[in-house]
Enzyme design. Structure first.
Site, PDB file in Angstrom:
ATOM      1  CG  HIS A  66      -5.079   3.995   1.199  1.00 40.98           C
ATOM      2  ND1 HIS A  66      -4.661   2.726   0.864  1.00 40.98           N
ATOM      3  CD2 HIS A  66      -6.369   4.068   0.787  1.00 40.98           C
ATOM      4  CE1 HIS A  66      -5.643   2.061   0.280  1.00 40.98           C
ATOM      5  NE2 HIS A  66      -6.692   2.857   0.222  1.00 40.98           N
ATOM      6  CG  ASP A 102      -2.255   0.616   1.022  1.00 44.96           C
ATOM      7  OD1 ASP A 102      -2.274   1.863   1.025  1.00 44.96           O
ATOM      8  OD2 ASP A 102      -3.265  -0.082   0.852  1.00 44.96           O
ATOM      9  CB  SER A 128      -9.250   0.506   0.042  1.00 44.16           C
ATOM     10  OG  SER A 128      -8.443   0.732  -1.072  1.00 44.16           O
TER      11      SER A 128
END
Length: 436
Positions: free
Chosen positions: A221, A180, A381
């Site tokens: 994120h 990620d 996600s």
């Protein structure tokens, strides 16, 4: 946030996202194609294609990046330079090629290399034309357009430390790899429990800011995804490989190179995109098949375009593709943003999940939104790591050490009911309410 404010924020986020893409295109980092994004001045070649590059001219295969190349910027992992990527992709029979002449994009070079790559013949078999060269597609965890979040994050109250957290021997192999944006430097202060189970590597640092004073759209994120893993399974060890920039951009070559380095039994990919020809990205597909051949498991987000178009790597055969259902509705309908289709294997909560985040100001349509370490966020996600974590937790706790991660995953899937979702798929309900 009421529906009017949410719609305004989504429009703002979309406009900002498109501006980020325009900036990346103007700086030569990517090209917006008809169906997907790809690197402007580099592409992938197989052995036959590499030989053809010499005849074409104006192309360097392997070696260091030329001066001014985007791979020399701080937005990419330290080990994402062409020479290192080349070394890592060697087991796949692919190499990274870069343009050194005045061609506009890699499209012309790929076409020319393919034209010059002669057909191959197996003994006694027909002549088969090999591809020779492939675009290096850009994949992302980006909101609204492709990939990860289904909108912007919202500030959340602090969460209690998950029960069962303990200092972990990080010299042992990780239980799950999260490829990620990495994990933020400040996680040790903000989230010491999470930091105790995260492997530390300079390459994996989550770069948060792309604009002065404001968080990038994907800043945090990876931290948020790792936080979900930790909430669901507090002692699971996490290897957070950084393959995406602060704006959420990665590519076929870089992600594949990092995937080949992972040793975790379960890999989570909360990223993805579409390709120009609709086929799966060659390097990532080959790397995934290599991981799967070892009995390991790859889980990927299905994407947030409310579409049934094939979204990669989730649609790669053998990958567990996870769509999102609306966890705020007792009927558990498909989340408004989630992709779906026959290629989606499971559905998990993906609306209003709470997790660890970072400190900073996220851009919004007014003065910005301040965060102090926790957020609520929505997207496939965040549905994908819930499935990946459950498999990793079960594998770590298995009594029969002969079982492979895939066998554990198959047994887990067999327990789940089938949902009435587009294309089918099974329904996963985590043991923890992650919206609270």
């Amino acid at each position: 946030m009421d529906e009017k404010d949410r719609a305004e924020q989504l429009r703002y986020l979309r406009d900002r996202r498109l501006a980020e893409i325009d900036t990346a295109q103007s700086e030569g980092r990517l090209v917006v194609g008809r169906n997907g994004l790809y690197r402007a001045r580099e592409f992938l070649v197989d052995e036959a294609g590499a030989r053809s590059c010499a005849a074409v001219g104006g192309i360097t295969v392997g070696g260091p990046a030329p001066a001014g190349h985007w791979r020399l910027t701080s937005e990419v992992p330290l080990e994402a330079d062409p020479q290192t990527v080349d070394e890592r992709l060697e087991p796949l029979g692919l190499r990274l090629a870069m343009l050194t002449d005045d061609r506009a994009t890699a499209v012309e070079a790929v076409a020319e290399v393919r034209r010059r790559t002669p057909p191959t013949r197996t003994p006694g078999g027909p002549r088969i034309r090999t591809a020779g060269a492939h675009l290096n597609h850009v994949l992302s965890g980006e909101p609204v357009y492709q990939g990860g979040p289904g909108g912007p994050p919202s500030p959340a109250d602090p969460l209690a430390e998950p029960t069962g957290t303990a200092a972990t021997d990080l010299g042992a192999a990780p239980d799950i790899a999260v490829l990620d944006t990495g994990v933020a430097v400040g996680v040790a202060v903000l989230h010491p429990g999470l930091a105790s189970v995260v492997e530390k590597d300079a390459d994996d640092t989550n770069l948060l800011f792309e604009e002065s004073g404001l968080l990038a759209t994907e800043g945090g994120h990876g931290t948020f995804v790792c936080g979900l893993v930790h909430r669901l399974a507090p002692t699971v060890r996490i290897d957070p490989g950084r393959v995406l920039s602060p704006a959420g951009f990665g590519d076929d070559a870089t992600i594949s190179a990092e995937l080949l380095e992972t040793v975790a039994p379960v890999v989570n990919l909360s990223l993805g995109g579409y390709t120009e020809d609709g086929g799966s990205p060659p390097a990532l597909t080959a790397a995934i098949h290599q991981v799967l051949s070892q009995g390991r498991v790859v889980v990927a987000a299905a994407g947030n375009d409310a579409s049934d178009a094939l979204f990669y790597p989730a649609a790669v055969k053998g990958v567990l593709a996870v769509g999102a259902y609306d966890s705020s509705d007792p009927a558990r309908p498909v989340a408004a943003f989630s992709n779906g289709g026959y290629w989606v294997d499971l559905w998990a909560p993906g609306v209003g999940l709470r997790s660890a985040y970072v400190q900073g100001t996220y851009p919004s349509s007014d003065t910005g939104t301040d965060f102090d370490g926790y957020a609520t966020w929505s997207g496939t996600s965040f549905a994908a790591p819930l499935v990946a974590t459950e498999i990793a937790r079960r594998y770590a706790a298995r009594e029969d050490t002969r079982l492979t991660p895939r066998e554990i995953a198959d047994a887990f899937l067999d327990e789940l009911p089938r949902g009435s979702y587009p294309g089918g798929g099974r329904l996963y309900t985590p043991p923890v309410d992650l919206t609270r």
